[in-house]
Design an enzyme around this catalytic site. Structure first.
Site, PDB file in Angstrom:
ATOM      1  N   THR A 279       0.837  -1.211   0.000  1.00 34.11           N
ATOM      2  CA  THR A 279       0.000   0.000   0.000  1.00 34.11           C
ATOM      3  C   THR A 279       0.867   1.255   0.000  1.00 34.11           C
ATOM      4  O   THR A 279       0.595   2.226  -0.723  1.00 34.11           O
ATOM      5  CB  THR A 279      -0.881   0.013   1.277  1.00 34.11           C
ATOM      6  OG1 THR A 279      -1.668  -1.155   1.275  1.00 34.11           O
ATOM      7  CG2 THR A 279      -1.755   1.242   1.341  1.00 34.11           C
TER       8      THR A 279
ATOM      9  N   THR B 124       0.756  -3.378   9.953  1.00 40.88           N
ATOM     10  CA  THR B 124       0.907  -4.785   9.610  1.00 40.88           C
ATOM     11  C   THR B 124       1.242  -5.583  10.860  1.00 40.88           C
ATOM     12  O   THR B 124       2.007  -5.114  11.711  1.00 40.88           O
ATOM     13  CB  THR B 124       1.997  -5.079   8.557  1.00 40.88           C
ATOM     14  OG1 THR B 124       2.209  -6.485   8.512  1.00 40.88           O
ATOM     15  CG2 THR B 124       3.330  -4.446   8.859  1.00 40.88           C
TER      16      THR B 124
ATOM     17  N   ASP C 252       3.008  -8.079  10.721  1.00 36.95           N
ATOM     18  CA  ASP C 252       4.369  -8.593  10.503  1.00 36.95           C
ATOM     19  C   ASP C 252       5.473  -7.673  11.046  1.00 36.95           C
ATOM     20  O   ASP C 252       6.605  -8.098  11.201  1.00 36.95           O
ATOM     21  CB  ASP C 252       4.620  -8.801   9.000  1.00 36.95           C
ATOM     22  CG  ASP C 252       3.756  -9.903   8.420  1.00 36.95           C
ATOM     23  OD1 ASP C 252       3.147 -10.660   9.206  1.00 36.95           O
ATOM     24  OD2 ASP C 252       3.679 -10.010   7.188  1.00 36.95           O
TER      25      ASP C 252
HETATM   26  O1  F6P Z   1       1.138  -9.280   5.558  1.00 41.04           O
HETATM   27  C1  F6P Z   1       0.265  -9.618   6.529  1.00 41.04           C
HETATM   28  C2  F6P Z   1      -0.146 -11.075   6.446  1.00 41.04           C
HETATM   29  O2  F6P Z   1      -0.974 -11.337   7.557  1.00 41.04           O
HETATM   30  C3  F6P Z   1       1.008 -12.072   6.385  1.00 41.04           C
HETATM   31  O3  F6P Z   1       1.611 -12.322   7.627  1.00 41.04           O
HETATM   32  C4  F6P Z   1       0.313 -13.285   5.799  1.00 41.04           C
HETATM   33  O4  F6P Z   1       1.231 -14.102   5.156  1.00 41.04           O
HETATM   34  C5  F6P Z   1      -0.640 -12.662   4.814  1.00 41.04           C
HETATM   35  O5  F6P Z   1      -0.878 -11.346   5.252  1.00 41.04           O
HETATM   36  C6  F6P Z   1      -1.945 -13.416   4.681  1.00 41.04           C
HETATM   37  O6  F6P Z   1      -2.727 -12.811   3.713  1.00 41.04           O
HETATM   38  P1  F6P Z   1      -4.265 -13.185   3.447  1.00 41.04           P
HETATM   39  O7  F6P Z   1      -5.083 -12.429   4.451  1.00 41.04           O
HETATM   40  O8  F6P Z   1      -4.516 -12.743   2.070  1.00 41.04           O
HETATM   41  O9  F6P Z   1      -4.409 -14.647   3.645  1.00 41.04           O
END
Ligand code: F6P
Length: 364
Positions: free
Chosen positions: A119, A139, A141
């Site tokens: 984003t 995030t 992460d």
């Molecule tokens: O980037 C954030 C995150 O939660 C990652 O840790 C994970 O791999 C991904 O998004 C999961 O994405 P989705 O919600 O599309 O399954």
């Protein structure tokens, strides 16, 4: 005199604390600066298809403690690479000029984009095309460049730590290896923090490829010392030495299509075979992203939202609000758009964990 108007959107994967930012931005913009606030629905999708609504105080009242985002979000609406799906294939189109046109029509003085690396990269590109933008990092992460911390991370660590605590008792009762898989595609921040907070015996992060026979030896050594169980925390993006990450699915129309998942299951099978100890795995998944934000995340999200409005009032665009060395600050979006903030392999917490006997799957 015409009121100044700002727009706000949330884009990419959600996390706890998004609503706290929306609330802080909206309330402060209205109270302190008498701005109008427009909420864009579903991230850049709303800017492409003109889906928005005015936000008043009543719209953001009571949302501080709520998970998710009242504006909605998607990770499929990169305006520079918008997926057009037919029955047989997905092709991509650059719809950024449509976004620019719609922003112009909305007559906004600034766009606040709340999101992760993808984003914020889009925000940077729009800023380069003249859109006045302020970014807010989010995030679970915790891997956005330019800031030491993102909201959503602390909540995720709480959830993951509780998971470890719960696995601990059952691991001990059954004398098993219990593996908890947490989020973290490229960066192992959640695994490191939750692993340390939950007393994980083995912590595996994407930044340190692991050696499976060495893990098995570590577990057998523990058993010889009378520790009949092992708690292993693994980031979804961790991989064996010379091996690959475990891909769970490909989301073909997403800008970043690869979804990881399942490393805990494969690793569990290997470790059970090599140690002879019964092993179970558990994937925390989206539990880490949902639900009420922790008090820390509520405060951080509020501070970042408030700071974003101050930047707008000062006419400072093209920046992301950030935290550096515990101080609120702002950094150029250009700096943010340069990849992910990984865990340094000599991070003090890794050193501490090693000193307490935790194994990271390498020779050290
Ligand atoms: O980037 C954030 C995150 O939660 C990652 O840790 C994970 O791999 C991904 O998004 C999961 O994405 P989705 O919600 O599309 O399954």
């Amino acid at each position: 005199m015409k009121k100044r108007r700002i727009a706000i959107l949330t884009s990419g994967g959600d996390c706890s604390g998004l609503n706290a930012v929306i609330r802080a931005v909206t309330k402060k913009a209205i109270h302190e600066y008498a701005y109008e606030v427009v909420g864009i629905k579903d991230g850049f999708e709303g800017l492409i298809f003109k889906s928005w609504r005015m936000l008043g105080e009543a719209d953001v009242s009571g949302i501080l403690t709520m998970g998710g985002t009242i504006l909605g979000t998607t990770n499929r609406a990169n305006p520079y690479k918008y997926p057009i799906e037919t029955r047989t294939k997905v092709s991509y189109k650059d719809l950024s000029s449509r976004v620019l046109r719609n922003l112009h029509q909305l007559k906004i003085d600034c766009l606040v984009t709340i999101g992760g690396d993808g984003t914020l990269d889009t925000a940077h590109r729009l800023a380069c095309q003249g859109v006045p933008i302020v970014g807010v990092p989010k995030t679970v992460d915790n891997d956005v460049k330019g800031t030491d911390i993102t909201f959503g991370f602390d909540t995720a660590v709480h959830v993951a730590t509780e998971g470890i605590d719960r696995l601990h008792t059952t691991a001990e009762s059954h004398h098993r290896i219990m593996i908890l898989e947490v989020m973290g595609r490229r960066a192992g921040w959640i695994a490191l923090y939750a692993g340390l907070a939950g007393g994980g015996d083995i912590i595996l992060i994407p930044e340190i490829p692991y050696n499976v026979p060495l893990l098995a030896k570590h577990i057998k050594d523990r058993r010889r010392r009378g520790k009949n169980f092992t708690i292993l925390v693994v980031a979804e993006g961790a991989k064996p030495v010379g091996g690959q990450v475990t891909v769970q699915r490909i989301v073909k129309d997403a800008s970043a299509p690869v979804r990881l998942g399942g490393v805990s299951f494969l690793l569990g099978q290997e470790l059970e075979r090599l140690t002879g100890i019964e092993t179970r795995n558990c994937v925390m998944g989206h539990l880490q992203r949902g639900g009420s934000p922790s008090p820390f995340d509520r405060i951080l999200a509020t501070q970042l939202g408030s700071k974003a409005v101050d930047l707008i009032a000062q006419g400072r665009f093209g920046y992301m609000v950030a935290v550096k060395e515990s101080r609120l600050t702002h950094v150029p979006l250009a700096e943010v758009a340069q990849g992910s903030r990984l865990v340094p392999t000599d991070h003090p917490l890794i050193k501490d964990a090693r000193a307490l006997g935790a194994c990271f799957g390498d020779e050290k």
